[in-house]
Design an enzyme around this catalytic site. Structure first.
Site, PDB file in Angstrom:
ATOM      1  N   ARG A 116      18.266 -16.161  -3.917  1.00  0.00           N
ATOM      2  CA  ARG A 116      17.663 -15.047  -2.445  1.00  0.00           C
ATOM      3  C   ARG A 116      18.311 -13.538  -2.509  1.00  0.00           C
ATOM      4  O   ARG A 116      18.030 -13.159  -1.265  1.00  0.00           O
ATOM      5  CB  ARG A 116      18.532 -16.034  -1.314  1.00  0.00           C
ATOM      6  CG  ARG A 116      18.736 -17.279  -1.020  1.00  0.00           C
ATOM      7  CD  ARG A 116      19.044 -17.689   0.285  1.00  0.00           C
ATOM      8  NE  ARG A 116      18.231 -18.868   0.960  1.00  0.00           N
ATOM      9  CZ  ARG A 116      19.098 -19.878   0.453  1.00  0.00           C
ATOM     10  NH1 ARG A 116      20.655 -20.196  -0.143  1.00  0.00           N
ATOM     11  NH2 ARG A 116      18.485 -20.992   0.523  1.00  0.00           N
ATOM     12  N   LYS A 172       6.416  -2.741  -3.734  1.00  0.00           N
ATOM     13  CA  LYS A 172       6.105  -3.433  -3.462  1.00  0.00           C
ATOM     14  C   LYS A 172       6.153  -4.483  -5.310  1.00  0.00           C
ATOM     15  O   LYS A 172       5.911  -3.782  -6.001  1.00  0.00           O
ATOM     16  CB  LYS A 172       4.120  -3.312  -3.901  1.00  0.00           C
ATOM     17  CG  LYS A 172       4.200  -2.509  -2.505  1.00  0.00           C
ATOM     18  CD  LYS A 172       2.617  -2.054  -1.896  1.00  0.00           C
ATOM     19  CE  LYS A 172       1.806  -1.492  -0.914  1.00  0.00           C
ATOM     20  NZ  LYS A 172       0.790  -1.836  -0.767  1.00  0.00           N
ATOM     21  N   GLU A 199      -4.175   7.960 -10.381  1.00  0.00           N
ATOM     22  CA  GLU A 199      -3.213   8.172  -9.323  1.00  0.00           C
ATOM     23  C   GLU A 199      -2.539   8.980  -9.136  1.00  0.00           C
ATOM     24  O   GLU A 199      -2.197   9.382  -8.115  1.00  0.00           O
ATOM     25  CB  GLU A 199      -2.321   6.471  -9.539  1.00  0.00           C
ATOM     26  CG  GLU A 199      -2.669   5.424  -9.888  1.00  0.00           C
ATOM     27  CD  GLU A 199      -3.124   4.591  -8.067  1.00  0.00           C
ATOM     28  OE1 GLU A 199      -3.488   5.102  -6.814  1.00  0.00           O
ATOM     29  OE2 GLU A 199      -3.685   3.733  -8.490  1.00  0.00           O
ATOM     30  N   LYS A 204       4.768   9.969  -2.521  1.00  0.00           N
ATOM     31  CA  LYS A 204       5.100   9.102  -2.298  1.00  0.00           C
ATOM     32  C   LYS A 204       6.591   7.965  -1.636  1.00  0.00           C
ATOM     33  O   LYS A 204       7.164   7.561  -1.111  1.00  0.00           O
ATOM     34  CB  LYS A 204       5.067   7.919  -3.946  1.00  0.00           C
ATOM     35  CG  LYS A 204       4.996   6.558  -3.990  1.00  0.00           C
ATOM     36  CD  LYS A 204       3.978   5.431  -4.420  1.00  0.00           C
ATOM     37  CE  LYS A 204       4.480   3.901  -3.203  1.00  0.00           C
ATOM     38  NZ  LYS A 204       3.773   3.121  -5.011  1.00  0.00           N
ATOM     39  N   GLU A 223       4.223  -0.071   5.202  1.00  0.00           N
ATOM     40  CA  GLU A 223       2.668   0.166   5.197  1.00  0.00           C
ATOM     41  C   GLU A 223       1.874  -0.373   6.067  1.00  0.00           C
ATOM     42  O   GLU A 223       0.835  -1.443   7.097  1.00  0.00           O
ATOM     43  CB  GLU A 223       1.999  -0.683   3.926  1.00  0.00           C
ATOM     44  CG  GLU A 223       1.468  -0.337   3.716  1.00  0.00           C
ATOM     45  CD  GLU A 223      -0.335  -0.992   1.978  1.00  0.00           C
ATOM     46  OE1 GLU A 223       0.557  -2.196   2.735  1.00  0.00           O
ATOM     47  OE2 GLU A 223      -0.270  -0.538   1.860  1.00  0.00           O
ATOM     48  N   ARG A 249       1.687   4.307   4.774  1.00  0.00           N
ATOM     49  CA  ARG A 249       1.753   4.505   3.686  1.00  0.00           C
ATOM     50  C   ARG A 249       0.360   4.267   3.156  1.00  0.00           C
ATOM     51  O   ARG A 249      -0.421   3.768   2.289  1.00  0.00           O
ATOM     52  CB  ARG A 249       2.463   3.287   3.613  1.00  0.00           C
ATOM     53  CG  ARG A 249       2.994   2.492   1.413  1.00  0.00           C
ATOM     54  CD  ARG A 249       3.593   1.897   1.439  1.00  0.00           C
ATOM     55  NE  ARG A 249       3.675   1.231   0.198  1.00  0.00           N
ATOM     56  CZ  ARG A 249       5.030   0.535  -0.586  1.00  0.00           C
ATOM     57  NH1 ARG A 249       5.878   0.705   0.250  1.00  0.00           N
ATOM     58  NH2 ARG A 249       5.384   0.541  -1.596  1.00  0.00           N
ATOM     59  N   ASN A 297      -3.704   4.235   0.207  1.00  0.00           N
ATOM     60  CA  ASN A 297      -5.269   2.928  -0.826  1.00  0.00           C
ATOM     61  C   ASN A 297      -6.308   4.032  -1.267  1.00  0.00           C
ATOM     62  O   ASN A 297      -7.210   3.516  -1.245  1.00  0.00           O
ATOM     63  CB  ASN A 297      -4.770   2.400   0.303  1.00  0.00           C
ATOM     64  CG  ASN A 297      -3.978   1.291   0.173  1.00  0.00           C
ATOM     65  OD1 ASN A 297      -3.508   0.641  -0.990  1.00  0.00           O
ATOM     66  ND2 ASN A 297      -3.487   0.709   0.948  1.00  0.00           N
ATOM     67  N   HIS A 299      -8.946   2.841  -3.119  1.00  0.00           N
ATOM     68  CA  HIS A 299      -8.946   1.808  -3.381  1.00  0.00           C
ATOM     69  C   HIS A 299      -9.221   0.328  -2.903  1.00  0.00           C
ATOM     70  O   HIS A 299      -9.642  -0.876  -3.552  1.00  0.00           O
ATOM     71  CB  HIS A 299      -6.937   0.707  -3.511  1.00  0.00           C
ATOM     72  CG  HIS A 299      -6.653   2.065  -4.296  1.00  0.00           C
ATOM     73  ND1 HIS A 299      -5.496   3.446  -4.257  1.00  0.00           N
ATOM     74  CD2 HIS A 299      -5.268   1.240  -4.746  1.00  0.00           C
ATOM     75  CE1 HIS A 299      -5.159   3.504  -5.417  1.00  0.00           C
ATOM     76  NE2 HIS A 299      -4.364   2.956  -5.721  1.00  0.00           N
ATOM     77  N   HIS A 319     -10.488  -2.103  -5.364  1.00  0.00           N
ATOM     78  CA  HIS A 319     -10.623  -3.841  -5.486  1.00  0.00           C
ATOM     79  C   HIS A 319     -11.817  -3.921  -5.660  1.00  0.00           C
ATOM     80  O   HIS A 319     -11.435  -5.192  -6.126  1.00  0.00           O
ATOM     81  CB  HIS A 319      -9.496  -3.963  -4.402  1.00  0.00           C
ATOM     82  CG  HIS A 319      -8.029  -3.389  -5.159  1.00  0.00           C
ATOM     83  ND1 HIS A 319      -7.328  -3.752  -3.852  1.00  0.00           N
ATOM     84  CD2 HIS A 319      -7.288  -4.083  -6.190  1.00  0.00           C
ATOM     85  CE1 HIS A 319      -6.327  -3.020  -3.979  1.00  0.00           C
ATOM     86  NE2 HIS A 319      -6.369  -3.538  -5.986  1.00  0.00           N
ATOM     87  N   HIS A 329      -7.372  -0.349 -13.904  1.00  0.00           N
ATOM     88  CA  HIS A 329      -7.200  -0.063 -12.318  1.00  0.00           C
ATOM     89  C   HIS A 329      -7.606   1.011 -11.767  1.00  0.00           C
ATOM     90  O   HIS A 329      -8.523   2.046 -10.936  1.00  0.00           O
ATOM     91  CB  HIS A 329      -5.854  -0.782 -12.117  1.00  0.00           C
ATOM     92  CG  HIS A 329      -5.925  -0.136 -10.683  1.00  0.00           C
ATOM     93  ND1 HIS A 329      -6.166  -1.215  -9.279  1.00  0.00           N
ATOM     94  CD2 HIS A 329      -4.923   0.740 -10.036  1.00  0.00           C
ATOM     95  CE1 HIS A 329      -5.306  -0.621  -7.723  1.00  0.00           C
ATOM     96  NE2 HIS A 329      -4.811   0.637  -8.410  1.00  0.00           N
TER      97      HIS A 329
HETATM   98  N1  GLY Z   1       0.335   1.591  -3.955  1.00  0.00           N
HETATM   99  C1  GLY Z   1       0.029   1.662  -2.957  1.00  0.00           C
HETATM  100  C2  GLY Z   1       1.723   1.324  -2.037  1.00  0.00           C
HETATM  101  O1  GLY Z   1       2.810   1.162  -2.869  1.00  0.00           O
HETATM  102  O2  GLY Z   1       1.560   1.101  -1.122  1.00  0.00           O
END
Ligand code: GLY
Length: 370
Positions: free
Chosen positions: A124, A146, A188, A230, A240, A244, A248, A251, A255, A269
């Site tokens: 958990r 993430k 990035e 960040k 997000e 946040r 993107n 992106h 993607h 990527h």
């Molecule tokens: N890579 C984008 C984020 O962490 O929100």
């Protein structure tokens, strides 16, 4: 060890630091003991990174008498599959993992996503920290919690937000990174300038090459600047729902390009993000948000650094705009069938746009793909 900066990520009881500097790997044992006291540690790495750095990390941790276990997974995106997660979890349980253990993810984005996700669900949820070894992970994926794996329907569709307890960012680890990966990570880096910090973009126009060529000061400055940006965004919007989403930039288009080639190494990527960023700026120009000269400035910088600005020619593959649009409509940010794109009013002025039509998107795609 040279500790250059400590960047806090402020998330109440889930707050943590990003330590940026050189030769931090050698100091990991001491740094961890100071922060966490004696703990059982389980390192998760991939076979490529393990060959380069696991021995150095082990030495540093053993000097401080840690009880240590290690699990090495195969390098590459295919480790982010259900089967590999299941194997990792079994190996962790067999190693005797308990709630007070600390998982150390030593590697790039794949290892961080996989080990972080395993840490978030095993027993958990237990603590983990990340030692990112790629530029992309150092400036982006290691920060913000993430974690996740891929499914046959798409990338990162199963996962969690699970913040690390610490990020140890040793910029000297970038010395072993192949040039192509370094450039992909640079996509990035430049993103932070383009989305919210024109002065950082100015700095990159002058110093980007030094960063790529391995100047330690340039690397430390750029990585610290990106981590700070960040950390601020994640502190405002952990899950997000707003700010946040700006991360993107490039992106959604990117993607779609990756999905079209099956997420394989013909298009990394970061390369897809670079092309996607050009598409996002181009669309911003077409919709009247941004000047054509801004797009040219971005394109010129990408070309100067060596980032792609057009769709690559891939043997046996024909790019089709309708197909790319279809991939874009599977994006996680779609709300009620309406695409959310990150566009720009200028350099450092990205914004969330929900008013873009499919025809607008097709229009820009058609100038790049058939
Ligand atoms: N890579 C984008 C984020 O962490 O929100």
């Amino acid at each position: 060890m040279t500790l250059v900066s400590t960047v806090p990520v402020s998330l109440k009881e889930r707050s943590y630091d990003i330590l940026v500097g050189g030769q931090l790997l050698e100091a990991a044992g001491e740094l961890l003991r100071n922060r966490f006291g004696p703990r059982h540690i389980l390192i998760v790495s991939d076979d490529q990174v393990a060959q380069l750095y696991l021995g150095r990390l082990r030495k540093s941790l053993l000097v401080t008498d840690y009880d240590l276990k290690e699990i090495v997974v195969p390098v590459g995106e295919s480790s982010k599959e259900f089967g590999c997660l299941e194997m990792l979890i079994s190996d962790m349980l067999e190693a005797g993992v308990a709630r007070d253990w600390l998982i150390v993810a030593l590697g790039g984005g794949v290892v961080g996503d996989l080990a972080g996700f395993a840490a978030s669900i095993i027993l958990r949820g237990i603590d983990y920290l990340h030692i990112p070894t790629t530029l992309l992970a150092q400036v982006d994926s290691a920060i913000g919690g993430k974690t996740g794996i891929n499914t046959t329907l798409g990338k990162n569709l199963v996962g969690s937000f699970h913040q690390p307890r610490l990020v140890l960012t040793d910029t000297s680890l970038l010395d072993s990174l192949p040039q192509r990966e370094l450039l992909a990570g640079y996509a990035e880096v430049v993103k932070y300038g383009l989305l919210g910090d024109e002065s950082f973009f100015d700095w990159l126009e002058t110093n980007g090459v030094a960063l790529i060529e391995g100047n330690p000061g340039a690397r430390e400055y750029a990585v610290t600047t990106c981590c700070t940006a960040k950390a601020n965004i994640v502190s405002q919007d952990e899950h997000e729902a707003g700010a946040r989403l700006l991360l993107n930039l490039g992106h959604t288009f990117g993607h779609a390009l990756e999905a079209e080639v099956g997420f394989d190494s013909r298009l990394l990527h970061g390369e897809a993000v670079a092309i996607g960023t050009i598409l996002a700026f181009d669309l911003s120009v077409r919709l009247g948000f941004c000047s054509a000269s801004t797009l040219e400035r971005v394109r010129k910088h990408f070309e100067f650094i060596g980032l792609p600005t057009r769709l690559p020619v891939l043997q046996g593959h024909t790019w089709r705009s309708e197909q790319l649009l279809a991939h874009m409509m599977h994006d996680k940010k779609i709300r009620k069938g309406q695409q959310t794109l990150i566009l720009a009013r200028g350099i450092g002025e990205a914004f969330l746009c929900r008013e873009v039509t499919e025809a607008d998107i097709l229009g820009v795609l058609r100038t790049y793909a058939g």
